[in-house]
Design an enzyme around this catalytic site. Structure first.
Site, mmCIF file in Angstrom:
data_model
loop_
_atom_site.group_PDB
_atom_site.id
_atom_site.type_symbol
_atom_site.label_atom_id
_atom_site.label_comp_id
_atom_site.label_asym_id
_atom_site.label_seq_id
_atom_site.Cartn_x
_atom_site.Cartn_y
_atom_site.Cartn_z
ATOM 1 N N GLY A 149 0.825 -1.200 0.000
ATOM 2 C CA GLY A 149 0.000 0.000 0.000
ATOM 3 C C GLY A 149 0.861 1.252 0.000
ATOM 4 C CB CYS A 150 0.135 4.677 -1.147
ATOM 5 S SG CYS A 150 -1.518 4.877 -0.458
ATOM 6 C CE1 TYR A 151 -1.537 8.163 3.848
ATOM 7 C CE2 TYR A 151 -3.330 6.617 3.553
ATOM 8 C CZ TYR A 151 -2.876 7.914 3.618
ATOM 9 O OH TYR A 151 -3.750 8.957 3.439
ATOM 10 C CB THR A 153 5.394 2.280 0.116
ATOM 11 O OG1 THR A 153 4.796 1.130 -0.481
ATOM 12 C CG2 THR A 153 6.707 2.598 -0.568
#
Lengths: 346, 346, 346, 346
Positions: A149-151, A153
């Site tokens: 997921g973006c967060y 990462t």
């Protein structure tokens, strides 16, 4: 190599096409879309004119598997799990940009994501959590990559050097993340409207965002023990970018110069990680449109609190860029192929 | 009543004029500006056409004191201290929007702000920290009001109910604040340029912002003991608004329903404080252009962490609105005079 | 090839570095800066970390000419004219991103730009107006390229097909242009501040912008007669992008289908010009970060008015991208070298 | 007086509530919403907490007419026409913020708007086009006010002085308008998403926007002859504000000083019209949140072209503020009641 993208008109699909259209070893051969299946992709996104004119088709998993050596999947688990079973035993690969393959423990996955259909072989799939800076060695042998997921990462890259060096007190990690609106996707809904987001800043899903178990899973492995975090995401009036400000307590007093050396050493082989000199802080614009993660830190002596700041472009290192990085690892080609992008500034 | 504004073309000066021009008991009689002293204020800000056409003058402290019953000062301490001495013994009042009169202890003030000129009577001035929700009773008898900083306003209002109720573990307060760019003022500098701030998010002055000692002073008094905080401000691509996300540890397990009652009770007489129901979170747009402070919270049971979120308009409740509120208290008139403003949404 | 950039920390300088750092035949060997000459360029713009770490130096024209085969100049005419004389007779080249070499007639240049120092040989320099879509054949033999202004690029590309085809009535051209704030440069000034530009839209220099004579010069040559235009630029709350909406009267009734064919034919060899199908209109985001110019049109039958809309990224096709395009022509290499950039969307 | 708002959760409904909640003679007694009928309005818009807590109801025209002396209608013609018939013969009033009652000629209305249901008495309703600066005298005797469109308001106010003074050549009017995104309403759709609009500028409905016949109708009456216009609207990355840049040819050479006097005289009694001195241009931020229209102009001698620029807040003077102004006229109270709002700047 022939690749397909399932869910090509979402923002991560679009960003995959931007990146892949400059990739020397890749042909995009299959794109699907639920909403725009009578158009070519460049009808929907004229920015892709000159680069990609492939027609959008209604989803057909058989066709996808038939045409593609590697499939980028952005669709939910009911499709992801079917796809996983279909390619089992073959040489085909999946890079999944959703949450379907990020979890070690199916029960935790179920508890947070409520998949529409159960899957029986979850733990048996040859799959890996696709953060190259942790799992590079395993990614190359996997068949299915669960793209992070973006967060997570931004957070995991920021915390890894201090977690691995056992510098953090147990259960003191507080994460305050801020994301641009493209992280909410391309679907029209009230919360994504320009007039609602512009000149506005708002927290959401406080302490219950679905990226929490994903981060706790990976942090626990780094720490070699169970880690609980506090996590608050915020929506920021910008299109791209995530900044995570991470607070944690240290047992010891440490200087930022020492921390700088720890971070520099830890990431010395990593070409997408930028460690900032003491006194400098990351900003999302510094990595705009690129696959970099920019990390800075500060140490508050009075309270022995370490403050780590980590910036990425949510659509690149936070999604599609990392997916291409994972593909490069799967292919055994240089990891930065098609990813040596200079950030767009200003 | 005749009032003057020293430093009228800064954004807090401009906002004072916006608010005061609708105030039934106030005449603006004196405005100063270093950069624009050959113009009227509506030449500099055409938005004030139809409302204020007073000429801007070069600063003259004697004239200010001569003409005005009350002076709003936005200039640094070398002017603030002189002004304070000039009015001592008179009936005149000062509301200071800078930092000059916010501190109990002159040594702390000096250590963080490095005043150009020393002042001898700092502790003797009849002055008060101008947060009405704490010091209303003392403000009405003060001659000089040290108007609180924008970040401290959002933070102190968010923390007061739980600090006063002794719910917070010592030294566990972590504050992650996000501010619109107008907080950096009207002066042209690289960091305030549109192309640098737009589509960008960046922390600054991490763990060393000058609002830290101001917050620690007031929190220590609430707590009746010494409080240290961790504070990280961020610059957000919007013009107005501050959101502070505050993390602190509780000794006890508490429900958000109980917290809701604590907050509602604590602020039941306060007309500018809005407590959000459990499950709702504040957003800066909800208070845009108004004097409200919107507060919400969440409790993370796993880690006994209380998360308090507090939103204000940095130029109104965070500066000029609060200054007018203080003026109303000094005047003994209803505190919301000229401040019953409906937020501008969207 | 060794190149230098005079004025490297302005936004066009920065964008040149972004583009050139991916150019296979170019080494950047010399960068100058008035304000930041004690830093490397990546200290000023961390986005360039990993790509360019050249120190910034104070301007030294002799050194520039000594080190570089080709110089990109972003500085005013007092430097541009000196540089031009210094390279006369040599094999060195200049691509000038200012206005110094855009004019056929020195008197017109003087009348609009008031150069600090006169130059005597203006008409004698081997120079050309660097719009490749018009002057490609001459650019390759020139020594000095006067890179077009951002507004003129968008306007001339939009008008050329109909001007060359004699479809426009004399002196009926009205141009309404809208630009992002990066067009105003990197210098701190009131008008460029975030809080002044955000949520704001304003015209400026109405009917007297210095790009008017540049456009009239080139349009007159297209038309083979004297052309006068009306031109209104506007400042839009975005960082990058220019959209020019151009109105002109036709003698004849024409359909947009016919216009589409005219435009498609006219630009059939041009890889950076995108002609939109009837019914579609350009948007600045479609070309963000890229060297494309996107053109659409509409015809209003009631008034025989042709409406042409032309979108570019002001820093790429409107400045640094076009400069690189010109360099490629000078070098005799494929014109799109280092310029095949997929626009960043969203 | 008791008023209701049909369609209260759209942005014009919300803005009506913001304005009316400070109106001394008005009680809001009825609010309807299709999407949010189980909430109070302050649940949907927390910005209205402290000001309006009325429940939202499903539409019931009988109830509306029963409860309200005056109804603000934002719903389409199928409701508007029914409502008009229901109040015919009574003392009740309608201020319609849609297009249903703006047209003199039903055939033109039908041709552009395709009403779902026909209406038979269109020309018989006691109705008026609600631009107070033209029709003030008639508005006070009307039963139904067709509140003007946002673009037409900015355009008609800008053109009226020169049209009435016969300064404009026939059929030379070209209007280039730019609007903030709130003009597109509160409905979720792709074109209104933050990530689509931010850092983007795009024309839409070029030469065929439905505000064209409305403007032509009123301009023709001013001109006392048939007027055709060219009109291009653009979507700008901001929430509020319209700027119309209007080009027209004059027969005569005129100075901007003379124009200034013409405009000043024409609007000398108008408190919401601000005429800028020669050399100054309007900006949308100058009128943000207020009912003002700011007008400036320039004259291009070479081409005898007059350039008029007119800025409004699309939700205030372009919609709800004007509706309140019309209500004040209907009530016979001072026209600026509840509308003396200082613009919010910055």
């Amino acid at each position: 190599m022939n690749v397909g993208i399932l869910g090509a008109t979402g923002y991560t699909g679009l960003e995959l096409i931007r990146l892949l259209s400059k990739h020397p070893y890749v042909n995009i051969v299959y794109l699907t879309s639920r909403s725009f299946d009578e158009n070519t992709i460049s009808d929907v996104y004229p920015s892709l004119e000159n680069f990609c004119k492939i027609p959008l088709e209604k989803l057909n998993l058989e066709k996808a598997v038939g045409l593609c050596d590697l499939i980028f999947n952005t669709l939910p688990s009911e499709y992801a799990f079917k796809l996983a079973k279909m390619i089992t035993g073959s040489q085909k690969k999946i890079i999944d940009l959703g949450s379907s393959f990020r979890f070690d423990d199916y029960e935790i996955y179920k508890q947070w994501y409520f998949p529409k259909e159960e899957v029986t072989l979850y733990e048996k799939f040859n799959r890996i959590y696709g953060l190259p800076e942790i799992y590079r060695d395993k990614i190359q042998y996997a068949q299915i990559v669960g793209n992070p997921g973006c967060y997570p990462t931004s957070v995991l890259l920021g915390l890894m050097p201090v977690m691995k060096n056992k510098l953090i007190k147990d259960n003191t990690i507080i994460i305050d993340s801020k994301s641009g609106v493209s992280g909410s996707g391309h679907e029209p809904k009230y919360g994504n409207l320009f007039s609602e987001c512009n000149e506005n800043l708002k927290p959401y899903n406080v302490a219950k965002h679905r990226h929490v178990p994903e981060m706790e899973q990976e942090l626990s492995k780094m720490q070699e023990g169970s880690v609980n975090i506090v996590f608050t995401p915020h929506l920021v009036p910008m299109t791209r970018g995530i900044l995570s400000t991470i607070y944690c307590k240290c047992d010891i007093n440490i200087t930022i110069e020492e921390l700088y050396i720890i971070y520099k050493n830890y990431y010395k082989e990593e070409q997408f990680i930028r460690i900032l000199k003491p006194g400098l802080y990351p900003s999302t614009k510094d990595v705009y449109g690129s696959n970099f993660c920019e990390i800075g830190f500060e140490f508050d002596k009075k309270t022995n609190t370490l403050i780590i700041m980590s910036a990425i472009d949510n659509l690149v290192k936070g999604a599609s860029g990392q997916a291409v990085q994972n593909m490069n690892i799967l292919l055994g080609i240089p990891e930065n192929t098609a990813l040596e992008i200079v950030p767009v500034y200003p």
